[in-house]
Design a protein around this motif. Structure first.
Motif, PDB file in Angstrom:
ATOM      1  N   VAL A   1       0.832  -1.199   0.000  1.00 39.34           N
ATOM      2  CA  VAL A   1       0.000   0.000   0.000  1.00 39.34           C
ATOM      3  C   VAL A   1       0.871   1.255   0.000  1.00 39.34           C
ATOM      4  CG1 VAL A   1      -0.259   0.200   2.508  1.00 39.34           C
ATOM      5  CG2 VAL A   1      -2.063   1.030   1.036  1.00 39.34           C
ATOM      6  N   ASN A   2       2.043   1.199   0.634  1.00 38.64           N
ATOM      7  CA  ASN A   2       2.963   2.335   0.595  1.00 38.64           C
ATOM      8  C   ASN A   2       3.489   2.574  -0.813  1.00 38.64           C
ATOM      9  OD1 ASN A   2       3.979   3.715   3.282  1.00 38.64           O
ATOM     10  ND2 ASN A   2       3.450   1.609   3.811  1.00 38.64           N
ATOM     11  N   PHE A   3       3.868   1.496  -1.488  1.00 36.88           N
ATOM     12  CA  PHE A   3       4.417   1.639  -2.838  1.00 36.88           C
ATOM     13  C   PHE A   3       3.369   2.198  -3.802  1.00 36.88           C
ATOM     14  CE2 PHE A   3       4.974  -0.141  -7.103  1.00 36.88           C
ATOM     15  CZ  PHE A   3       6.229   0.362  -7.422  1.00 36.88           C
ATOM     16  N   LEU A   4       2.169   1.632  -3.756  1.00 34.80           N
ATOM     17  CA  LEU A   4       1.142   2.087  -4.695  1.00 34.80           C
ATOM     18  C   LEU A   4       0.703   3.505  -4.393  1.00 34.80           C
ATOM     19  CD1 LEU A   4      -1.049  -1.156  -4.927  1.00 34.80           C
ATOM     20  CD2 LEU A   4       0.666  -0.336  -6.537  1.00 34.80           C
ATOM     21  N   THR A   5       0.649   3.887  -3.135  1.00 36.44           N
ATOM     22  CA  THR A   5       0.254   5.247  -2.779  1.00 36.44           C
ATOM     23  C   THR A   5       1.325   6.254  -3.175  1.00 36.44           C
ATOM     24  OG1 THR A   5      -0.994   4.375  -0.905  1.00 36.44           O
ATOM     25  CG2 THR A   5      -0.509   6.721  -0.893  1.00 36.44           C
ATOM     26  N   SER A   6       2.589   5.882  -2.994  1.00 40.14           N
ATOM     27  CA  SER A   6       3.670   6.817  -3.322  1.00 40.14           C
ATOM     28  C   SER A   6       3.797   7.031  -4.816  1.00 40.14           C
ATOM     29  CB  SER A   6       4.995   6.295  -2.757  1.00 40.14           C
ATOM     30  OG  SER A   6       5.352   5.067  -3.373  1.00 40.14           O
ATOM     31  N   GLU A   7       3.486   5.996  -5.603  1.00 40.06           N
ATOM     32  CA  GLU A   7       3.573   6.160  -7.060  1.00 40.06           C
ATOM     33  C   GLU A   7       2.444   7.042  -7.574  1.00 40.06           C
ATOM     34  OE1 GLU A   7       6.261   4.904  -8.910  1.00 40.06           O
ATOM     35  OE2 GLU A   7       6.843   4.766  -6.817  1.00 40.06           O
ATOM     36  N   ALA A   8       1.236   6.761  -7.074  1.00 40.93           N
ATOM     37  CA  ALA A   8       0.065   7.608  -7.413  1.00 40.93           C
ATOM     38  C   ALA A   8      -0.118   7.796  -8.901  1.00 40.93           C
ATOM     39  CB  ALA A   8       0.186   8.978  -6.726  1.00 40.93           C
ATOM     40  N   SER A   9       0.245   6.741  -9.669  1.00 42.69           N
ATOM     41  CA  SER A   9       0.104   6.856 -11.125  1.00 42.69           C
ATOM     42  C   SER A   9      -1.326   6.651 -11.576  1.00 42.69           C
ATOM     43  CB  SER A   9       1.015   5.823 -11.803  1.00 42.69           C
ATOM     44  OG  SER A   9       0.677   4.520 -11.352  1.00 42.69           O
ATOM     45  N   SER A  10      -2.095   5.978 -10.754  1.00 42.69           N
ATOM     46  CA  SER A  10      -3.477   5.711 -11.119  1.00 42.69           C
ATOM     47  C   SER A  10      -4.354   5.809  -9.887  1.00 42.69           C
ATOM     48  CB  SER A  10      -3.600   4.312 -11.750  1.00 42.69           C
ATOM     49  OG  SER A  10      -4.966   3.952 -11.904  1.00 42.69           O
ATOM     50  N   GLY A  11      -5.481   6.470 -10.027  1.00 38.85           N
ATOM     51  CA  GLY A  11      -6.380   6.591  -8.895  1.00 38.85           C
ATOM     52  C   GLY A  11      -7.011   5.280  -8.490  1.00 38.85           C
ATOM     53  N   SER A  12      -6.965   4.279  -9.374  1.00 37.06           N
ATOM     54  CA  SER A  12      -7.588   2.993  -9.087  1.00 37.06           C
ATOM     55  C   SER A  12      -6.564   1.921  -8.726  1.00 37.06           C
ATOM     56  CB  SER A  12      -8.400   2.523 -10.297  1.00 37.06           C
ATOM     57  OG  SER A  12      -7.553   2.446 -11.443  1.00 37.06           O
ATOM     58  N   ALA A  13      -5.326   2.324  -8.434  1.00 37.69           N
ATOM     59  CA  ALA A  13      -4.277   1.340  -8.167  1.00 37.69           C
ATOM     60  C   ALA A  13      -4.615   0.456  -6.978  1.00 37.69           C
ATOM     61  CB  ALA A  13      -2.941   2.054  -7.931  1.00 37.69           C
ATOM     62  N   LEU A  14      -5.085   1.063  -5.884  1.00 36.36           N
ATOM     63  CA  LEU A  14      -5.386   0.278  -4.701  1.00 36.36           C
ATOM     64  C   LEU A  14      -6.574  -0.652  -4.917  1.00 36.36           C
ATOM     65  CD1 LEU A  14      -4.807   2.911  -1.882  1.00 36.36           C
ATOM     66  CD2 LEU A  14      -3.436   0.889  -2.374  1.00 36.36           C
ATOM     67  N   SER A  15      -7.550  -0.227  -5.695  1.00 37.01           N
ATOM     68  CA  SER A  15      -8.680  -1.108  -6.015  1.00 37.01           C
ATOM     69  C   SER A  15      -8.215  -2.308  -6.820  1.00 37.01           C
ATOM     70  CB  SER A  15      -9.751  -0.341  -6.798  1.00 37.01           C
ATOM     71  OG  SER A  15     -10.380   0.620  -5.983  1.00 37.01           O
ATOM     72  N   HIS A  16      -7.342  -2.053  -7.820  1.00 32.34           N
ATOM     73  CA  HIS A  16      -6.776  -3.156  -8.599  1.00 32.34           C
ATOM     74  C   HIS A  16      -5.981  -4.097  -7.700  1.00 32.34           C
ATOM     75  CE1 HIS A  16      -6.962  -0.688 -12.595  1.00 32.34           C
ATOM     76  NE2 HIS A  16      -8.128  -1.183 -12.231  1.00 32.34           N
ATOM     77  N   ALA A  17      -5.182  -3.535  -6.785  1.00 32.35           N
ATOM     78  CA  ALA A  17      -4.362  -4.355  -5.893  1.00 32.35           C
ATOM     79  C   ALA A  17      -5.236  -5.212  -4.988  1.00 32.35           C
ATOM     80  CB  ALA A  17      -3.452  -3.461  -5.057  1.00 32.35           C
ATOM     81  N   CYS A  18      -6.310  -4.619  -4.472  1.00 30.08           N
ATOM     82  CA  CYS A  18      -7.222  -5.374  -3.613  1.00 30.08           C
ATOM     83  C   CYS A  18      -7.835  -6.538  -4.372  1.00 30.08           C
ATOM     84  CB  CYS A  18      -8.314  -4.446  -3.085  1.00 30.08           C
ATOM     85  SG  CYS A  18      -9.597  -5.276  -2.121  1.00 30.08           S
ATOM     86  N   PHE A  19      -8.248  -6.282  -5.595  1.00 28.09           N
ATOM     87  CA  PHE A  19      -8.862  -7.332  -6.398  1.00 28.09           C
ATOM     88  C   PHE A  19      -7.852  -8.457  -6.678  1.00 28.09           C
ATOM     89  CE2 PHE A  19     -10.149  -9.390 -10.309  1.00 28.09           C
ATOM     90  CZ  PHE A  19     -11.504  -9.571 -10.123  1.00 28.09           C
ATOM     91  N   CYS A  20      -6.625  -8.095  -7.088  1.00 25.01           N
ATOM     92  CA  CYS A  20      -5.610  -9.107  -7.399  1.00 25.01           C
ATOM     93  C   CYS A  20      -5.223  -9.901  -6.150  1.00 25.01           C
ATOM     94  CB  CYS A  20      -4.372  -8.450  -7.996  1.00 25.01           C
ATOM     95  SG  CYS A  20      -4.649  -7.676  -9.594  1.00 25.01           S
ATOM     96  N   TYR A  21      -5.089  -9.197  -5.041  1.00 19.10           N
ATOM     97  CA  TYR A  21      -4.733  -9.862  -3.780  1.00 19.10           C
ATOM     98  C   TYR A  21      -5.805 -10.884  -3.405  1.00 19.10           C
ATOM     99  CZ  TYR A  21      -1.698  -9.731   0.359  1.00 19.10           C
ATOM    100  OH  TYR A  21      -0.771 -10.033   1.324  1.00 19.10           O
ATOM    101  N   ALA A  22      -7.071 -10.481  -3.527  1.00 18.36           N
ATOM    102  CA  ALA A  22      -8.167 -11.387  -3.203  1.00 18.36           C
ATOM    103  C   ALA A  22      -8.200 -12.584  -4.141  1.00 18.36           C
ATOM    104  CB  ALA A  22      -9.494 -10.630  -3.253  1.00 18.36           C
TER     105      ALA A  22
END
Length: 868
Positions: free
Chosen positions: A789-810
């Motif tokens: 979550v730190n890496f994806l937040t710091s990159e901030a390349s996409s507003g949906s990065a964390l949603s994508h990560a949650c889906f892939c993780y699940a």
């Protein structure tokens, strides 16, 4: 209905957690249990044919007093091996030359204290789910030796592990319980038991004395079976046994009714110091029965024989003149009564076989076809004929030879009955398992079918649950499931969990199953419709799988396939006593590297707190003797480490508070990107500091290696090569799994480091201890998820990065869990189902629970980013 992909994935994982919980409820059922209506039954009379036999009461007791000396984690070689010869000379003398009988008692998994106490006193095989109940033992309602003894008017005194007090809250006329989970203490916990001995041994107002010593088990958790502390503790226990035995001999006035001293262990100890699994070291316990009734002749050499731990319940019942517990699956240890007259021997064996045959009748519909039951009937007929002959010719050699034959028949029947009952010791609730499996698979299918929409740029999904067609299908499915539920609950031979629920609760479960199936059909229809549209309108560009995508896919498939191999599961950690001076240098260097790798993105306040916290960790390890103080090499009585550990906790909480404050600040000040990233990193650094405190010192280099890989991958792989969110998420998940095993964990319950739950505590506190133990065990997956979550937040390349990560993780967690549930169901009669597959199932369920928490956190952070 439109949902963000992160919210959708979190919901699916929560449903999977519910499904796994329901599956576990059916997979870990209650063991074979006998009805309560037999509580007041009169004992079975002695068989008679023609001649009248007036022996209809229970035989008189064999012993006047019984002392049970239970030493937690007393492995068999601690008494019968080289350690016993060296550190337990008095016990060794009793075993080799004294009036004693020696056994190696086999404990069935789970080899943890509460289920083992139940096995010793009820004679039944506790369910595997008792490993969870061990943390907070409920009152034992099953028929047992203690309850029978109290009902017979016997006065029972207990000192030791408070688990007994929880199991038997109103059974002891006097007791003093000690906390069993505070493993940092191995001195006071035993002194609190011994301080009562001198006074109670001089008294005559008790019939049973139970002593449960915990120090040996705590030493094992702290430093393992090879620690020098083990020898000192065994010597202490030997002196206690000598004191008890001497006092009992001095009080014996009636040679026909001597006392009995039972030395036993509840479970063994693995080579790592833990217990809970099924290794030979964990299931083999020492059992020594000491009594003047077992006098041996010169030259009589008795080697320890192997028995089941459950055999003690029947033996104690016979010895005390009590009815055998009705759920007992064990047999009388025959050497205990071997010196009694033949008529008494046969009477004892008859009572035991009658009890086992009744238990078989209550749990096996076709009991009359079981070999053990047929052998019992043959033995009883032979016994009846022997009684008639015995009453006619009391001292005839023919009578003795026929009695010996009947005795052999009874012993054979006991062995066969035990085997039949052990095979049926637990019955699977297949209905609950099936419903749980369906829920997990439905959630997995929804995740798979939603991949194109979930990983799109919008990261949103359209779930048409309310369409007319879906509604019609939903009601038809609900009607069919209700009918199926009624049929199953009517035809079920044994009680099912779902059938025992009120119709409203069962209806809720059926509604959820039907709704998920409707959603799956809608998703499948959408996929086919989308494919048809794509075929009419070919895309402008095609995407191909990268080498990393292929590697991630093959790794997931390989992991799923490996779950069907018991040998791989047992040694899965393999695929993925230090010298104090060298360990001190290694620990100091590791703590320095942790500061270098973590502090760079922290605020100045957090940097200072991190430095003092890491220094406190070294002081804590030195205080408890793991490492050396350079200025005080001998470590003379510094402390027990409680002050130093609490010193570190202050800085952990301070860093977490600072990070949370910055995170909340980013909520108030719109688009405060810096405050959010710094806050998340400080929370992450606080977790790193907590992990460094809880992990064993030899695992600090593993933690450094984990942090170094995160830094290297961020600087040279993920950021410059611009891997997409799915690839980065998959790599974080697998690195977290790898470091779970790198830190010394395995799929065996015995590798759970319970001592981590008591760092900084001077008394047992259930909630903090459970949290610290769980965090120390799963620190690898938790730290890698936090870094993600730190890496994806710091990159901030996409507003949906964390949603994508949650889906892939699940998704990547759901695939192996779903497949493993199917495999476990098909392998539920496998030889290693309880020793290998069941612990792995518990670990997979815990990983799924962590994934649910990760997804919820990711979803919350995604909502924060959206608002900002």
């Amino acid at each position: 209905m439109r949902l963000g992909s992160g919210t959708f994935a979190a919901g699916c994982v929560v449903i999977e957690v519910l499904g796994v919980a329901l599956f576990l409820r059916g997979f870990f059922p209650a063991p074979v249990f006998s009805g309560a209506e037999r509580q007041a039954e009169s004992p079975a009379p002695e068989p008679s044919a023609g001649a009248s036999s007036n022996w209809t009461e229970l035989p008189p007791p064999l012993f006047s007093k019984v002392v049970i000396l239970l030493i937690d984690a007393l492995r068999d070689d601690f008494v019968f091996g080289s350690k016993g010869v060296k550190f337990m000379p008095y016990t060794n003398y009793l075993v080799e030359k004294g009036s004693s009988l020696s056994f190696v008692a086999e404990a069935k998994p789970p080899t943890v204290t509460m289920p083992r106490i139940k096995a010793l006193l009820t004679g039944s095989l506790p369910g595997f789910i008792d490993v969870v109940r061990n943390l907070n033992s409920p009152t034992l309602l099953e028929d047992n030796v203690i309850t029978r003894a109290k009902a017979a008017g016997k006065r029972i005194i207990f000192y030791g592990d408070e688990t007994w007090v929880k199991l038997f809250p109103k059974h002891f006329v006097e007791y003093d319980g000690t906390t069993s989970f505070f493993v940092s203490d191995y001195t006071e916990v035993d002194n609190n038991v011994t301080r009562h001995l001198d006074k109670v041994l001089k008294r005559q107002d008790w019939d049973m004395l139970i002593l449960h010593y915990l120090g040996l088990d705590h030493i094992g958790h702290i430093s393992g079976p090879s620690s020098p502390l083990v020898g000192h503790k065994l010597s202490e226990m030997d002196s206690i046994l000598m004191k008890i035995h001497t006092a009992l001999l001095a009080e014996e006035r009636d040679p026909l009714l001597p006392s009995l001293l039972v030395l036993c262990g509840d479970h063994g100890m693995s080579e790592a110091g833990g217990h809970g699994a099924s290794s030979m070291e964990e299931v083999s316990t020492a059992l020594v029965l000491v009594s003047s009734a077992f006098e041996r002749k010169p030259g009589d050499v008795r080697h320890p024989t192997r028995v089941q731990q459950t055999d003690l319940a029947a033996t104690l019942s016979i010895g005390l003149g009590l009815p055998i517990p009705k759920s007992n699956t064990g047999s009388l240890m025959f050497p205990v009564v071997e010196g009694r007259p033949m008529r008494e021997q046969l009477r004892f064996l008859h009572l035991n076989t009658v009890q086992l045959s009744k238990l078989l009748q209550e749990n096996v519909p076709s009991y009359n076809k079981e070999p053990g039951f047929e052998q019992f009937k043959v033995s009883e007929r032979s016994h009846r004929n022997w009684i008639r002959l015995y009453l006619e010719e009391n001292n005839s050699e023919v009578v003795f030879n026929l009695g010996a034959k009947v005795r052999r028949q009874y012993l054979d029947a006991l062995r066969t009955l035990k085997l039949s009952l052990s095979r049926r010791a637990a019955q699977y609730d297949v209905y609950s398992m099936a419903v749980g499996t369906v829920l997990v698979l439905e959630a997995l299918v929804l995740l798979l079918f939603s991949v194109p929409q979930a990983l799109s740029s919008r990261a949103e999904l359209d779930i048409p649950l309310l369409s007319p067609v879906c509604s019609l299908l939903f009601y038809l499915l609900l009607l069919a499931l209700a009918a199926l539920h009624g049929v199953v609950c009517t035809a079920a031979d044994s009680s099912c969990f779902l059938c025992g629920l009120p119709w409203l609760a069962a209806g809720g479960a059926m509604t959820l199953v039907a709704a998920l199936l409707c959603a799956g059909v809608s998703a499948l229809t959408r996929v086919f419709a989308g494919g048809k549209c794509l075929s009419q309108n070919p895309p402008q560009s095609t995407s191909r799988w990268s080498e990393l995508d292929l590697l991630s896919f093959l790794g997931t498939v390989g992991h799923v396939l490996s779950l069907g191999a018991s040998s791989f599961i047992e040694e899965e950690h393999q695929t993925c006593s230090d010298h104090k001076a060298e360990l001190s240098v290694l620990a100091a260097l590791s703590l320095t590297m942790i500061f270098v790798l973590v502090q760079k993105r922290c605020s100045l306040t957090s940097k200072v707190a991190m430095a003092f916290g890491l220094l406190g960790i070294y002081c804590y390890r030195a205080a408890i003797g793991n490492v050396l103080f350079p200025w005080q090499p001998d470590n003379k009585d510094i402390s027990k480490g409680i002050t130093e550990a609490r010193f570190v906790y202050v800085f952990v909480l301070g860093i977490l508070f600072t990070g949370t404050k910055d995170l909340l600040k980013s909520q108030i000040i719109a688009a405060d990107f810096t405050a959010r990233t710094v806050g998340l990193w400080e929370i992450y650094s606080g977790l790193v500091l907590l992990a460094a405190l809880l992990l064993r010192p030899h695992n600090l280099p593993v933690l450094v290696l984990s942090l170094a890989i995160q830094t290297i991958m961020t600087q040279f792989i993920w950021r410059p090569l611009r891997h997409d969110v799915a690839e980065v998420t998959v790599m974080h998940y697998w690195f977290g799994q790898a470091f779970f095993y790198f830190q010394g964990n395995s799929n065996s319950i015995a590798t759970v480091d319970i001592s981590a739950g008591f760092v900084g505590l001077d008394a047992y506190m259930e909630i903090p201890a459970m949290f610290l133990t769980a965090f120390a065990t799963y620190s690898g997956p938790v730290l890698w998820a936090s870094h993600l979550v730190n890496f994806l937040t710091s990159e901030a390349s996409s507003g949906s990065a964390l949603s994508h990560a949650c889906f892939c993780y699940a998704l990547i967690c759901s695939i192996p869990v779903s497949v493993y549930i199917i495999l476990v169901t098909s392998l539920r009669y496998h030889l290693f189902i309880w020793s290998v597959f069941s612990p792995k199932l518990l670990y997979e369920g815990m990983h799924l629970l962590i994934t649910a928490a990760v997804c919820i956190f990711f979803t919350a952070m995604d909502q924060t980013n959206t608002k900002s």
